[in-house]
Design an enzyme around this catalytic site. Structure first.
Site, PDB file in Angstrom:
ATOM      1  N   SER A 208       0.873  -1.267  -0.179  1.00 51.10           N
ATOM      2  CA  SER A 208       0.066  -0.003  -0.057  1.00 51.10           C
ATOM      3  C   SER A 208       0.956   1.241  -0.115  1.00 51.10           C
ATOM      4  CB  SER A 208      -0.960  -0.035   0.959  1.00 51.10           C
ATOM      5  OG  SER A 208      -1.861   0.947   1.175  1.00 51.10           O
ATOM      6  N   ASP A 360      -3.013   5.990  -3.735  1.00 55.20           N
ATOM      7  CA  ASP A 360      -1.658   5.660  -3.167  1.00 55.20           C
ATOM      8  C   ASP A 360      -1.204   4.401  -4.468  1.00 55.20           C
ATOM      9  OD1 ASP A 360      -3.726   3.657  -2.794  1.00 55.20           O
ATOM     10  OD2 ASP A 360      -2.819   2.922  -0.897  1.00 55.20           O
ATOM     11  N   ASP A 362      -1.211   1.266  -4.759  1.00 50.70           N
ATOM     12  CA  ASP A 362      -1.946   0.176  -5.250  1.00 50.70           C
ATOM     13  C   ASP A 362      -3.420   0.569  -5.336  1.00 50.70           C
ATOM     14  OD1 ASP A 362      -2.605   0.481  -2.352  1.00 50.70           O
ATOM     15  OD2 ASP A 362      -3.233  -1.469  -2.189  1.00 50.70           O
ATOM     16  N   ASP A 364      -5.972   2.033  -3.798  1.00 49.24           N
ATOM     17  CA  ASP A 364      -7.291   1.700  -3.060  1.00 49.24           C
ATOM     18  C   ASP A 364      -7.464   2.947  -2.185  1.00 49.24           C
ATOM     19  OD1 ASP A 364      -5.177   1.280  -1.133  1.00 49.24           O
ATOM     20  OD2 ASP A 364      -5.889  -0.771  -0.455  1.00 49.24           O
TER      21      ASP A 364
END
Length: 644
Positions: A208, A360, A362, A364
């Site tokens: 993340s 961010d 990834d 999400d």
């Protein structure tokens, strides 16, 4: 033989000893003499590690895990390197990578990458995670029903592609077919792929918004949501008992059709599902978008373009996919950090943009900045996770009401540490708010399935995670970007900005202001301090905060509520390591919990005023800002008293 703080006297043998990787299969290639030498060196290394514990250079927990890695054959390939570290007196590094075993937290199994160690992300811990997952699913009744499958995706971090391939090799070796998204893809796309391809599980390789040093695996169940109890504990139990990690050759598995590249197919289906929420309305919005060096360009830009937003610019300095995150402050691509937006705001002002959207690595989590007035060349301000949640909840409810899609069964989901302003917004639309949930979007996904997804309106958490629709069971920054773009365009057509709309909602439902304070606590000593602090909040919490009496102490670990008169009652919630202090002034409270994904303690502060005291919004905000400041000062003072 010298150990501890000074240089060891026997380092020379490490130079001359061939640091070969070996195991039972190639043990026959070693001479008996060399095998005896290695065994002797391991015994000496363990003895040195024990002395380091006595000397205070290594924790006993690290010694326990280190000894396992030095004595069990499953870790044989790492033993020469561990012995070399001991010979060189690298006790701090050894303690860092062995003081615990990486658990499954709120965001999966996450940590710093290092070549070995139970508390590090490496080939062994990633392989164990995949093997443990495979072993557990093979025990489930559905394993006898037919072919098992697993979806796998990865982000732009260092070694993410390598770890994704490793997971695929493990799953195929255990009899699974692998659905492989072989390019940088978003975490919500993995969640979608699990559901769309009807997989039994999924693995996303990402850490993340953590620093470049970190990586992780997020493990998904057949629902497309991250694993929940009892599966999470059962999987980690299998992980801890992995001896052999089964492997096949990736290229051979791909050639045999055991690994199927489904990137384009999943992309097209995912975009179609997301754009079901591209409701009719204005599209005149000038958008600057930053993927923060992550995967977002591959998800957000197609969604916005297909929805009709043509005036979108990807911020150049953040466009390159890179695990180093070179052009963001501190090399940490976290859209929760207002400093991330400083340079982007300069560009947005220069081109007359209406909004900045940032996701961010990834993709999400969504971060937002917007002009404070309709003059985009003037002052801008970021919008925090609670405020984004309020704006999008209101927008989703309003549009679904217009479309006749709300009913008396409709519901919104938020977490316990997300602003209560969302509940008030929901009530104004006759929508129920499910809010007795712990941190982590997996709990929101669990409620969706438990209550029924057909009446689900929106899910939100203060840490910038949002979801609408049934296509996924994890937060999705791409669909959040779509909703925010539509809201900005609608407000622009009305001569308003996001900040002005937020002010209207604050006046209508009462001024709410929140703050989050993070205190970093690294390593085994940090964990000890966090444990002491949580115990103190349970045993002897502050009697008052900001001059307001603490009316109740809610202990989510013991599942009890202790009132100021000393009486207790049962707390109706799932257990978690969190303490919440309710203040005597309604709508004002405080929560503390250790992070489930990072080595830190998180302090959440909530303040509010009723609508009748919020007409003068500037005055109300100033009053609550002073209260938040006093809360933080009192909490920091208490923390210093407890752990220094």
């Amino acid at each position: 033989m010298q150990f501890g703080g000074g240089p060891p006297s026997y380092v020379g043998w490490v130079v001359y000893w061939p640091l070969v990787a070996y195991n039972r299969d190639n043990l026959h290639s070693l001479t008996f003499f060399n095998w005896c030498r290695l065994t002797m060196r391991i015994e000496e290394a363990i003895s040195a590690a024990k002395q380091a514990v006595d000397d205070g250079h290594l924790t006993s927990a690290a010694l326990e895990n280190l000894t396992v890695w030095l004595t069990e054959s499953r870790y044989s390939r790492y033993q020469p390197s561990i012995v070399a570290h001991i010979a060189e007196g690298k006790w701090q590094k050894l303690d860092d990578v062995f003081w615990t075993v990486i658990p499954f937290g709120t965001g999966g199994r996450r940590g710093r990458m290092y070549e070995f160690g139970s508390n590090a992300i490496n080939e062994r811990t990633i392989g164990e995670s995949a093997q443990g997952l495979a072993s557990y699913i093979l025990e489930q009744p559905r394993a006898a029903e037919g072919k098992l499958s697993c979806a796998i995706a990865y982000d732009t971090r260092h070694r993410s592609r390598e770890f994704a391939e490793l997971c695929a090799r493990v799953m195929v070796a255990n009899g699974f077919e692998v659905v492989f998204l072989d390019d940088y893809r978003a975490t919500p796309q993995l969640s979608f792929a699990v559901r769309y391809k009807k997989c039994d599980c999924g693995i996303m390789v990402t850490a993340s918004h953590n620093p470049p040093s970190d990586n992780a695996v997020k493990v998904y169940w057949s629902t497309g949501g991250q694993v929940l109890p009892p599966h999470d504990k059962a999987i980690i139990e299998r992980v801890m008992n992995v001896d052999e990690i089964k492997l096949v050759d990736f290229a051979e598995a791909l050639s045999a059709g055991q690994v199927k590249i489904c990137t384009k197919e999943v992309d097209q289906a995912y975009f179609a599902e997301v754009n079901k929420f591209a409701w009719p309305g204005p599209r005149d919005a000038k958008i600057v978008y930053s993927p923060l060096h992550g995967v977002g360009t591959f998800a957000v830009m197609p969604v916005l373009e297909q929805a009709g937003f043509v005036d979108c610019e990807v911020y150049g300095p953040h466009a390159e996919p890179s695990g180093d995150f070179p052009n963001v402050p501190g090399h940490v691509s976290n859209p929760e950090n207002p400093a991330v937006f400083d340079a982007i705001i300069e560009r947005a002002q220069a081109i007359g943009a209406d909004v900045i959207l940032a996701t961010d690595p990834d993709c999400d989590r969504l971060g937002v900045a917007a002009p404070r007035t309709t003059d985009s060349s003037g002052p801008w301000g970021t919008i925090n996770g609670n405020q984004i949640g309020v704006l999008l909840t209101d927008f989703a409810c309003a549009r679904m009401k217009q479309l006749g899609q709300l009913s008396d069964k409709s519901y919104v989901i938020k977490t316990l540490v997300t602003t209560e302003l969302i509940r008030h917004v929901c009530e104004s639309y006759g929508v129920r708010c499910e809010g007795n949930l712990h941190v982590g979007f997996k709990w929101i996904a669990g409620v969706m399935d438990a209550v029924g997804p057909d009446n689900f309106v929106f899910g939100t958490e203060e840490s910038h995670g949002y979801l609408i629709g049934q296509y996924a069971r994890d937060k999705d920054a791409a669909v959040a970007c779509l909703l925010m773009a539509m809201l900005v365009a609608q407000l622009k057509s009305e001569g308003k900005t996001l900040h002005q709309r937020l002010a209207e909602l604050q006046q209508q439902h009462g001024c709410h202001e929140e703050a989050l304070v993070n205190v970093q606590k690294e390593g085994s000593e940090g964990m000890t301090q966090m444990s002491r602090l949580m115990a103190a909040f349970r045993r002897d919490p502050p009697r008052e905060l900001a001059g307001i009496e603490v009316a109740a102490v809610c202990d989510y670990k013991a599942l009890t509520t202790r009132l100021s008169d000393g009486s207790t009652r049962k707390l109706d919630a799932l257990p978690a390591d969190m303490v919440m202090l309710d203040l005597a002034l309604d709508g004002n409270y405080f929560a503390v919990r250790p992070s489930g994904t990072e080595p830190k303690v998180k302090f959440y502060m909530f303040t509010s005023l009723p609508p009748e005291e919020s007409g003068d919004l500037l005055g109300a905000k100033q009053k609550l800002a002073k209260r938040l400041s006093a809360l933080e000062a009192d909490i920091r003072r208490y923390v210093a008293e407890q752990i220094g």
